[in-house]
Design an enzyme around this catalytic site. Structure first.
Site, PDB file in Angstrom:
ATOM      1  N   HIS A 333       0.832  -1.197   0.000  1.00 40.15           N
ATOM      2  CA  HIS A 333       0.000   0.000   0.000  1.00 40.15           C
ATOM      3  C   HIS A 333       0.870   1.253   0.000  1.00 40.15           C
ATOM      4  O   HIS A 333       1.882   1.321   0.698  1.00 40.15           O
ATOM      5  CB  HIS A 333      -0.931   0.006   1.224  1.00 40.15           C
ATOM      6  CG  HIS A 333      -1.853   1.184   1.281  1.00 40.15           C
ATOM      7  ND1 HIS A 333      -2.782   1.457   0.296  1.00 40.15           N
ATOM      8  CD2 HIS A 333      -1.972   2.184   2.194  1.00 40.15           C
ATOM      9  CE1 HIS A 333      -3.441   2.547   0.605  1.00 40.15           C
ATOM     10  NE2 HIS A 333      -2.969   3.017   1.753  1.00 40.15           N
ATOM     11  N   ASP A 350      -3.962   9.281   3.086  1.00 40.62           N
ATOM     12  CA  ASP A 350      -4.158   7.873   2.733  1.00 40.62           C
ATOM     13  C   ASP A 350      -5.498   7.744   2.020  1.00 40.62           C
ATOM     14  O   ASP A 350      -6.539   8.108   2.576  1.00 40.62           O
ATOM     15  CB  ASP A 350      -4.134   6.999   3.990  1.00 40.62           C
ATOM     16  CG  ASP A 350      -4.010   5.521   3.662  1.00 40.62           C
ATOM     17  OD1 ASP A 350      -4.643   5.080   2.684  1.00 40.62           O
ATOM     18  OD2 ASP A 350      -3.276   4.806   4.380  1.00 40.62           O
ATOM     19  N   CYS A 400      -3.830   3.123  -5.196  1.00 44.20           N
ATOM     20  CA  CYS A 400      -3.255   3.911  -4.110  1.00 44.20           C
ATOM     21  C   CYS A 400      -2.039   4.699  -4.582  1.00 44.20           C
ATOM     22  O   CYS A 400      -1.846   5.866  -4.205  1.00 44.20           O
ATOM     23  CB  CYS A 400      -2.888   3.011  -2.938  1.00 44.20           C
ATOM     24  SG  CYS A 400      -1.826   1.609  -3.378  1.00 44.20           S
TER      25      CYS A 400
END
Length: 442
Positions: A333, A350, A400
């Site tokens: 991630h 995030d 991401c």
């Protein structure tokens, strides 16, 4: 009249009455036969500028004639008297033309058709127009349709030029793509392939826009755009057209291969090479205000402490910048830490909205150690951490990295976040182009 002429020719042939043999043929085969003019019309004499009357043309054929008398088998059957003049008129050459009928017998030549190999253009024909940067030559319209020529600037024939076709009225379907359109699409895709190494960043809308610029026609209708999309997909499936394996992008110390660039396609995860080069492009867009840390920086800081990264900013005064961008990669991630040096804030971004409380603490300790190392006590205290929760959120497990790069770009340019998950396919293609051009699209 035809019977009298035939009888006159038979009587003038000595071989039929036991005399001397027939005259040998001229070099090159059969003799040429004059075309019979229309009644009541005069044909211009090729030389001398005088007209030829009906009586002069129908006069007796003597030994000094300019053509060789063909044998009897070549005289029958005679062509229809209207055929030769009408044939020349259809070819656009007038009576007595010598350029050959209908562009060497190919139908659908007409105005705007390019010259054929080995077939020179008529002296009065204008040179073929070049539609913009892509040269399309020797193209005929599909289905026998004639092409409309573009008016050349300064030609003095603006009144006779055909205006560009307009979009069809609502409720009517647009004409399909013709052969020259398909050829132009292939040329456009070849240019994209050479510029980007693949067709990953190319969309059908870009091809449609280029077609409209070249042909000055409407190509954004659903039918035509669908045809362009099918051509794009079929071109990608051709052997050797999917990507160029030897394609490279070099920028400073970065070198991106096709394997790196392919991570921007579809649901792939972005790798460190793409992340670091794009970060340098962001930093170079505002070099005096932003510093971008390498993607391996935080992992070294987390595992080895300040001693493992103290040389990474040997030649950089991070406290002289306004914004520090630190990409964070944990397992599978990507996230981002942005440091506002002026306001002493450490903000965690995030796209999955997870709370990694250790990350801001590691960055805070690094800043304090760096202030001690660079003897900047004014930056030793006062740091505050924050989590930015009201940001665009991803709804998959692969975007991401793309979100992090957009965070970096928008923060560096001082723009509010205006992108969402639905914008990611377009933003991925845009980032691909920015990397190939080694410059952000501002």
């Amino acid at each position: 009249l035809r019977a009298l002429r035939l009888l006159r020719l038979l009587l003038a042939r000595p071989g039929l009455w036991g005399g001397r043999g027939a005259r040998p043929r001229a070099a090159g085969g059969r003799g040429t036969r004059k075309a019979t003019p229309l009644p009541g019309r005069r044909r211009p004499r090729p030389e001398g500028g005088q007209e030829v009357t009906k009586e002069e043309e129908d006069g007796p054929v003597v030994g000094g004639a300019s053509f060789t008398t063909p044998p009897l088998t070549d005289l029958l059957p005679l062509p229809h008297p209207l055929a030769p003049p009408l044939l020349h008129e259809r070819a656009g050459l007038g009576e007595g033309g010598d350029e050959g009928p209908l562009l060497n017998g190919l139908g659908g030549g007409g105005v705007g058709a390019g010259p054929l190999p080995g077939c020179p253009s008529p002296p009065h024909a204008p040179p073929p127009a070049c539609p913009g940067p892509i040269l399309i030559s020797n193209v005929t319209g599909g289905g026998g349709a004639e092409l409309e020529p573009r008016p050349s600037p300064g030609s003095g024939h603006a009144t006779s030029a055909t205006p560009p076709p307009r979009a069809p009225p609502p409720g009517q379907s647009s004409p399909p793509l013709r052969e020259e359109h398909v050829t132009c699409v292939q040329s456009i895709l070849d240019e994209f392939l050479q510029a980007y190494g693949s067709l990953i960043p190319v969309s059908a809308d870009e091809v449609v826009e280029k077609l409209e610029d070249i042909f000055q026609q409407e190509f954004s209708t659903p039918q035509r755009r669908g045809s362009v999309q099918q051509l794009l997909q079929s071109y990608q499936r051709l052997p050797g057209s999917a990507l160029l394996r030897g394609f490279r992008v070099s920028y400073k110390r970065h070198v991106l291969t096709m394997d790196d660039l392919q991570t921007l396609y579809g649901p792939n995860w972005l790798n460190d090479q793409v992340m670091n080069m794009y970060g340098d492009l962001v930093m170079d867009a505002v070099p005096d205000k932003v510093h971008f840390f390498n993607s391996f920086f935080y992992d070294k800081l987390r595992t080895r402490g300040y001693e493992g990264v103290q040389r990474w900013t040997k030649n950089v005064d991070i406290f002289g910048k306004e914004l520090l961008l630190i990409p964070i990669h944990l397992e599978v991630h990507w996230s981002l830490v942005a440091v506002d040096v002026v306001r002493r804030t450490i903000t965690y971004f995030d796209s999955q909205r997870t709370l990694n409380r250790r990350c801001p603490k590691h960055i805070c300790r690094y800043l304090q150690a760096e202030a001690d190392k660079k003897e900047r006590p004014d930056f030793r205290e006062g740091w505050r951490g924050a989590f930015k929760m009201n940001v665009a959120r991803q709804n998959n497990d692969s975007d991401c990295g793309a979100f992090v790069l957009q965070y970096c770009k928008f923060l560096a340019l001082g723009r509010p976040f205006s992108f969402t998950q639905q914008d990611m396919p377009h933003l991925r293609r845009l980032m691909y182009k920015e990397l190939c051009h080694c410059q952000l699209a501002l």
